[in-house]
Design a protein around this motif. Structure first.
Motif, PDB file in Angstrom:
ATOM      1  N   LEU A 142       6.430  12.072   8.960  1.00 16.64           N
ATOM      2  CA  LEU A 142       5.716  10.676   9.370  1.00 16.64           C
ATOM      3  C   LEU A 142       5.271  10.196   8.729  1.00 16.64           C
ATOM      4  CD1 LEU A 142       4.286  11.758  13.081  1.00 16.64           C
ATOM      5  CD2 LEU A 142       6.910  11.476  12.660  1.00 16.64           C
ATOM      6  N   LYS A 143       5.637   8.997   8.371  1.00 12.19           N
ATOM      7  CA  LYS A 143       5.516   7.777   7.209  1.00 12.19           C
ATOM      8  C   LYS A 143       4.762   6.498   7.804  1.00 12.19           C
ATOM      9  CE  LYS A 143       6.048   6.178   2.350  1.00 12.19           C
ATOM     10  NZ  LYS A 143       5.397   6.572   1.788  1.00 12.19           N
ATOM     11  N   PRO A 144       3.664   6.922   8.067  1.00 12.66           N
ATOM     12  CA  PRO A 144       2.306   5.783   8.832  1.00 12.66           C
ATOM     13  C   PRO A 144       2.416   4.207   8.110  1.00 12.66           C
ATOM     14  CG  PRO A 144       0.939   7.175   7.679  1.00 12.66           C
ATOM     15  CD  PRO A 144       2.215   7.760   7.657  1.00 12.66           C
ATOM     16  N   GLU A 145       3.753   3.552   7.984  1.00  9.44           N
ATOM     17  CA  GLU A 145       3.493   2.523   7.605  1.00  9.44           C
ATOM     18  C   GLU A 145       2.683   1.535   8.808  1.00  9.44           C
ATOM     19  OE1 GLU A 145       5.262   1.123   5.097  1.00  9.44           O
ATOM     20  OE2 GLU A 145       5.632   3.501   4.919  1.00  9.44           O
ATOM     21  N   SER A 146       2.195   1.465   9.621  1.00  6.15           N
ATOM     22  CA  SER A 146       0.629   1.530  10.146  1.00  6.15           C
ATOM     23  C   SER A 146      -0.113   0.743   9.388  1.00  6.15           C
ATOM     24  CB  SER A 146       0.015   1.441  11.730  1.00  6.15           C
ATOM     25  OG  SER A 146      -0.156   3.203  11.677  1.00  6.15           O
ATOM     26  N   LEU A 147      -0.018   1.258   8.135  1.00  4.13           N
ATOM     27  CA  LEU A 147      -1.353   1.811   7.248  1.00  4.13           C
ATOM     28  C   LEU A 147      -1.536   0.560   6.187  1.00  4.13           C
ATOM     29  CD1 LEU A 147      -2.271   5.155   6.324  1.00  4.13           C
ATOM     30  CD2 LEU A 147      -3.360   3.627   8.492  1.00  4.13           C
ATOM     31  N   GLN A 148      -0.350  -0.356   6.544  1.00 10.27           N
ATOM     32  CA  GLN A 148      -0.224  -1.193   5.548  1.00 10.27           C
ATOM     33  C   GLN A 148      -0.374  -2.683   6.360  1.00 10.27           C
ATOM     34  OE1 GLN A 148       1.836  -1.981   2.820  1.00 10.27           O
ATOM     35  NE2 GLN A 148       2.965   0.268   3.300  1.00 10.27           N
TER      36      GLN A 148
ATOM     37  N   THR B 290       0.934  -0.941  -0.046  1.00 11.68           N
ATOM     38  CA  THR B 290      -0.230  -0.141  -0.191  1.00 11.68           C
ATOM     39  C   THR B 290       0.957   1.595  -0.247  1.00 11.68           C
ATOM     40  OG1 THR B 290      -1.733  -0.842   0.882  1.00 11.68           O
ATOM     41  CG2 THR B 290      -1.948   0.852   1.458  1.00 11.68           C
ATOM     42  N   ARG B 291       0.140   2.279  -0.622  1.00  5.60           N
ATOM     43  CA  ARG B 291       1.427   3.696  -0.718  1.00  5.60           C
ATOM     44  C   ARG B 291       0.690   4.145   0.505  1.00  5.60           C
ATOM     45  NH1 ARG B 291       3.694   6.449  -5.362  1.00  5.60           N
ATOM     46  NH2 ARG B 291       4.014   8.089  -4.678  1.00  5.60           N
ATOM     47  N   THR B 292       2.054   4.263   0.998  1.00  6.03           N
ATOM     48  CA  THR B 292       1.649   5.017   2.261  1.00  6.03           C
ATOM     49  C   THR B 292       1.583   7.185   1.971  1.00  6.03           C
ATOM     50  OG1 THR B 292       3.395   4.934   3.467  1.00  6.03           O
ATOM     51  CG2 THR B 292       1.176   2.974   3.784  1.00  6.03           C
ATOM     52  N   PRO B 293       1.255   7.926   2.473  1.00 11.88           N
ATOM     53  CA  PRO B 293       1.435   9.324   2.719  1.00 11.88           C
ATOM     54  C   PRO B 293       2.222   9.506   3.377  1.00 11.88           C
ATOM     55  CG  PRO B 293      -0.594   9.037   4.543  1.00 11.88           C
ATOM     56  CD  PRO B 293      -0.381   7.362   3.594  1.00 11.88           C
ATOM     57  N   LEU B 294       2.666  10.610   3.626  1.00 13.78           N
ATOM     58  CA  LEU B 294       3.679  11.136   4.447  1.00 13.78           C
ATOM     59  C   LEU B 294       2.685  12.268   5.017  1.00 13.78           C
ATOM     60  CD1 LEU B 294       6.804  12.446   2.514  1.00 13.78           C
ATOM     61  CD2 LEU B 294       6.990  10.788   4.376  1.00 13.78           C
ATOM     62  N   LEU B 295       3.180  12.652   6.290  1.00 10.96           N
ATOM     63  CA  LEU B 295       1.818  13.004   7.726  1.00 10.96           C
ATOM     64  C   LEU B 295       2.689  14.251   8.459  1.00 10.96           C
ATOM     65  CD1 LEU B 295      -0.145  10.817   8.465  1.00 10.96           C
ATOM     66  CD2 LEU B 295      -0.949  11.824   6.786  1.00 10.96           C
ATOM     67  N   PRO B 296       1.938  15.828   7.961  1.00  9.36           N
ATOM     68  CA  PRO B 296       3.092  16.027   8.593  1.00  9.36           C
ATOM     69  C   PRO B 296       3.327  16.165  10.781  1.00  9.36           C
ATOM     70  CG  PRO B 296       1.724  17.447   8.182  1.00  9.36           C
ATOM     71  CD  PRO B 296       1.716  16.320   7.616  1.00  9.36           C
ATOM     72  N   ALA B 297       4.195  15.811  10.634  1.00  7.60           N
ATOM     73  CA  ALA B 297       3.930  15.796  12.853  1.00  7.60           C
ATOM     74  C   ALA B 297       3.422  17.036  13.288  1.00  7.60           C
ATOM     75  CB  ALA B 297       5.669  15.897  12.949  1.00  7.60           C
ATOM     76  N   PRO B 298       3.005  16.535  14.256  1.00  5.15           N
ATOM     77  CA  PRO B 298       2.114  17.995  14.790  1.00  5.15           C
ATOM     78  C   PRO B 298       3.212  18.577  15.933  1.00  5.15           C
ATOM     79  CG  PRO B 298       1.178  16.010  15.410  1.00  5.15           C
ATOM     80  CD  PRO B 298       2.488  15.675  14.947  1.00  5.15           C
ATOM     81  N   TRP B 299       3.841  18.138  16.883  1.00 10.67           N
ATOM     82  CA  TRP B 299       5.359  18.826  17.176  1.00 10.67           C
ATOM     83  C   TRP B 299       6.246  19.432  16.533  1.00 10.67           C
ATOM     84  CZ3 TRP B 299       4.196  13.408  16.813  1.00 10.67           C
ATOM     85  CH2 TRP B 299       5.749  13.141  16.243  1.00 10.67           C
TER      86      TRP B 299
END
Length: 58
Positions: free
Chosen positions: A36-42, A21-30
């Motif tokens: 962040l690359k949420p590989e937990s979405l695999q 699955t292609r996972t997005p890059l997400l900005p870290a809130p801090w």
């Protein structure tokens, strides 16, 4: 130490296409400079799927 090339990265991308699955890059809130690359979405919940798929394809 031998570094990987852009051709190595492109070959790996070809190997895992359609399986991983292609996972997005997400900005870290801090921190605005951290992404962040949420590989937990695999499907298996781990980045290891990328490496395993590429290794088997090779």
């Amino acid at each position: 130490m031998e570094l990987i090339s852009i051709d190595d990265v492109r070959a790996a991308a070809t190997d895992i296409a359609g399986t991983v699955t292609r996972t997005p890059l997400l900005p870290a809130p801090w921190d605005a400079q951290t992404w962040l690359k949420p590989e937990s979405l695999q499907p298996v919940g781990s980045f290891k799927l990328r490496g395993a798929t590429h290794a088997v394809a090779r």
